[in-house]
Design an enzyme around this catalytic site. Sequence first.
Site, PDB file in Angstrom:
ATOM      1  N   THR A  63       1.146   7.192  -0.643  1.00  0.00           N
ATOM      2  CA  THR A  63       0.002   7.015  -1.543  1.00  0.00           C
ATOM      3  C   THR A  63      -0.372   8.372  -2.137  1.00  0.00           C
ATOM      4  O   THR A  63      -0.584   8.503  -3.356  1.00  0.00           O
ATOM      5  CB  THR A  63      -1.196   6.419  -0.770  1.00  0.00           C
ATOM      6  OG1 THR A  63      -0.816   5.142  -0.266  1.00  0.00           O
ATOM      7  CG2 THR A  63      -2.425   6.273  -1.655  1.00  0.00           C
ATOM      8  N   ASN A  75       7.537  -3.914  -3.507  1.00  0.00           N
ATOM      9  CA  ASN A  75       7.103  -4.224  -2.138  1.00  0.00           C
ATOM     10  C   ASN A  75       6.715  -5.692  -2.000  1.00  0.00           C
ATOM     11  O   ASN A  75       6.566  -6.194  -0.892  1.00  0.00           O
ATOM     12  CB  ASN A  75       5.916  -3.335  -1.734  1.00  0.00           C
ATOM     13  CG  ASN A  75       4.783  -3.398  -2.727  1.00  0.00           C
ATOM     14  OD1 ASN A  75       4.947  -3.008  -3.875  1.00  0.00           O
ATOM     15  ND2 ASN A  75       3.641  -3.913  -2.307  1.00  0.00           N
ATOM     16  N   GLN A  88      10.091   1.559  -0.941  1.00  0.00           N
ATOM     17  CA  GLN A  88      10.832   0.414  -0.377  1.00  0.00           C
ATOM     18  C   GLN A  88      12.334   0.527  -0.635  1.00  0.00           C
ATOM     19  O   GLN A  88      13.089  -0.396  -0.318  1.00  0.00           O
ATOM     20  CB  GLN A  88      10.282  -0.909  -0.926  1.00  0.00           C
ATOM     21  CG  GLN A  88       8.820  -1.171  -0.590  1.00  0.00           C
ATOM     22  CD  GLN A  88       8.550  -1.433   0.898  1.00  0.00           C
ATOM     23  OE1 GLN A  88       9.480  -1.583   1.704  1.00  0.00           O
ATOM     24  NE2 GLN A  88       7.282  -1.453   1.292  1.00  0.00           N
ATOM     25  N   SER A 147       8.067   7.393   1.864  1.00  0.00           N
ATOM     26  CA  SER A 147       7.106   7.292   2.970  1.00  0.00           C
ATOM     27  C   SER A 147       7.846   7.252   4.305  1.00  0.00           C
ATOM     28  O   SER A 147       8.917   6.647   4.399  1.00  0.00           O
ATOM     29  CB  SER A 147       6.286   6.014   2.798  1.00  0.00           C
ATOM     30  OG  SER A 147       5.398   5.853   3.882  1.00  0.00           O
ATOM     31  N   HIS A 177       6.688   5.922   7.368  1.00  0.00           N
ATOM     32  CA  HIS A 177       6.518   4.799   8.302  1.00  0.00           C
ATOM     33  C   HIS A 177       7.219   3.515   7.885  1.00  0.00           C
ATOM     34  O   HIS A 177       7.222   2.533   8.624  1.00  0.00           O
ATOM     35  CB  HIS A 177       5.027   4.541   8.572  1.00  0.00           C
ATOM     36  CG  HIS A 177       4.254   3.944   7.451  1.00  0.00           C
ATOM     37  ND1 HIS A 177       3.862   2.628   7.471  1.00  0.00           N
ATOM     38  CD2 HIS A 177       3.789   4.453   6.298  1.00  0.00           C
ATOM     39  CE1 HIS A 177       3.163   2.374   6.364  1.00  0.00           C
ATOM     40  NE2 HIS A 177       3.112   3.465   5.637  1.00  0.00           N
ATOM     41  N   THR A 207      -2.302  23.096   6.249  1.00  0.00           N
ATOM     42  CA  THR A 207      -1.262  23.493   7.210  1.00  0.00           C
ATOM     43  C   THR A 207      -0.266  22.350   7.399  1.00  0.00           C
ATOM     44  O   THR A 207      -0.659  21.196   7.570  1.00  0.00           O
ATOM     45  CB  THR A 207      -1.911  23.892   8.551  1.00  0.00           C
ATOM     46  OG1 THR A 207      -2.864  24.923   8.274  1.00  0.00           O
ATOM     47  CG2 THR A 207      -0.874  24.393   9.540  1.00  0.00           C
ATOM     48  N   CYS A 245      -6.922 -11.897  -1.501  1.00  0.00           N
ATOM     49  CA  CYS A 245      -8.034 -12.759  -1.901  1.00  0.00           C
ATOM     50  C   CYS A 245      -9.163 -11.939  -2.491  1.00  0.00           C
ATOM     51  O   CYS A 245      -9.609 -10.991  -1.875  1.00  0.00           O
ATOM     52  CB  CYS A 245      -8.574 -13.496  -0.689  1.00  0.00           C
ATOM     53  SG  CYS A 245      -7.826 -15.080  -0.513  1.00  0.00           S
TER      54      CYS A 245
HETATM   55  N1  PLP Z   1       4.416   2.341  -2.499  1.00  0.00           N
HETATM   56  C1  PLP Z   1       4.986   1.222  -2.026  1.00  0.00           C
HETATM   57  C2  PLP Z   1       5.984   0.506  -2.877  1.00  0.00           C
HETATM   58  C3  PLP Z   1       4.658   0.735  -0.761  1.00  0.00           C
HETATM   59  O1  PLP Z   1       5.234  -0.389  -0.308  1.00  0.00           O
HETATM   60  C4  PLP Z   1       3.724   1.454   0.009  1.00  0.00           C
HETATM   61  C5  PLP Z   1       3.287   0.937   1.331  1.00  0.00           C
HETATM   62  O2  PLP Z   1       2.963  -0.224   1.480  1.00  0.00           O
HETATM   63  C6  PLP Z   1       3.155   2.622  -0.517  1.00  0.00           C
HETATM   64  C7  PLP Z   1       3.533   3.035  -1.774  1.00  0.00           C
HETATM   65  C8  PLP Z   1       2.157   3.422   0.252  1.00  0.00           C
HETATM   66  O3  PLP Z   1       2.777   4.113   1.312  1.00  0.00           O
HETATM   67  P1  PLP Z   1       1.895   4.851   2.415  1.00  0.00           P
HETATM   68  O4  PLP Z   1       1.481   3.819   3.397  1.00  0.00           O
HETATM   69  O5  PLP Z   1       2.805   5.906   3.009  1.00  0.00           O
HETATM   70  O6  PLP Z   1       0.748   5.465   1.719  1.00  0.00           O
END
Ligand code: PLP
Length: 374
Positions: free
Chosen positions: A70, A146, A176, A196, A198, A234, A318
């Site tokens: 993000t 996503n 993704q 990303s 995670h 940092t 929603c």
């Molecule tokens: N962009 C896409 C296409 C994602 O699927 C996601 C996470 O759901 C993000 C950005 C955001 O990633 P993060 O959770 O590392 O901020």
Amino acid sequence: MIFLDNASTTKIKPEAISEIERSHALFYNPSALSGKSLEVRKEIDAAKQKICKALGVDYNNNLIITGSATEADNLAIFGSAKKTGDQFVFGAGEHQAVFASANELKLRGFNVVFAPLNKFGEVDLDKLKEILLKPTAFVSIMHVSNETGAINDISKISRLVKSFWPNAIFHSDGVQAFGKIPTNVLKLGVDLYSISGHKVGAPKGIGALYVKNISKLKPIIYGGGQEFGLRSGTENTEYILAFSKVASNFEIEKSYNHAKKLSNIVRAYFEGKDGIKINSSTAASPYILSLSFEGVRGETLVHVLEEKGVVVGTGSACSSKKTTNRTLEAIGLCQKQIEGAIRISFSNENGEEEVLKACEIIEEGYRTLLEKLR
Ligand code: PLP
């Protein structure tokens, strides 16, 4: 529990955990001057080199570590937004990290335009060409959706953008795609590319932005000048090392084939079944499948399935008035199909048997819920 919501996040990998443990000894501030600090700096640079390798480039001051994708998306967008006037173009199905930033840009007086999607969930190239007739400063199109797994042909789109506006900056959200399909940033022709941790078995709270030319970007966070002044703060040594460890172990082709097998199991199971629609195109990334179950609410189905030991994602959000999903709306689904959408997403951790079992539980959960609602 059968976890089929890997597009939302993934289980942290053992090698990431052991790398975090190893890096606890490397607690020295990488910006300080001691020999120990210098060692940490070297470790961080080596880690960045590994992440860059997974992006098909050598590390050459071209990777900015961030606290999430993000943040990487925000840095790409606001860091490129210097003067109002020429348009900023975004795909209509972008993740909120990009979409909400685009809307904020609009509020700040920038000329923001959204490029529609085709029925497969990809950005419609003919419509994009029309949009590009007007002077364009910046374009952001995600690599893999996503929501549906739709893959945009980023190298084709980057060439298209540059053919119209050679100086336009081209960003792609690769969250993704990274670790799942080839993400060679040189072949993709991107100026900026977000990833990303995670989503690929590294910890939450780490992302990165590949930046072809750091002199073109301005920071959105100011402070001690780390990351070439583009992301002060940092460095998170532990997570940078863990992310790089995971990124250096990617087996794209093997994992892709595995995901394809799992995706085909789900497709074959639900294909042609009453009230059920597979929304993702067969050309989409096999890691993500969007399905609609008519007559029920996706979020209710998700809760029912969780009670039965299957975790999937919702395909909709929603609001107080109605259930919406920008992407599913953009590809032409009707309100009923949007309401009843769920998202199934895979990782290497999933096996064929459990996926088939999950299909049976999903169908049974759906039919029972439908019965109750009648
Ligand atoms: N962009 C896409 C296409 C994602 O699927 C996601 C996470 O759901 C993000 C950005 C955001 O990633 P993060 O959770 O590392 O901020």
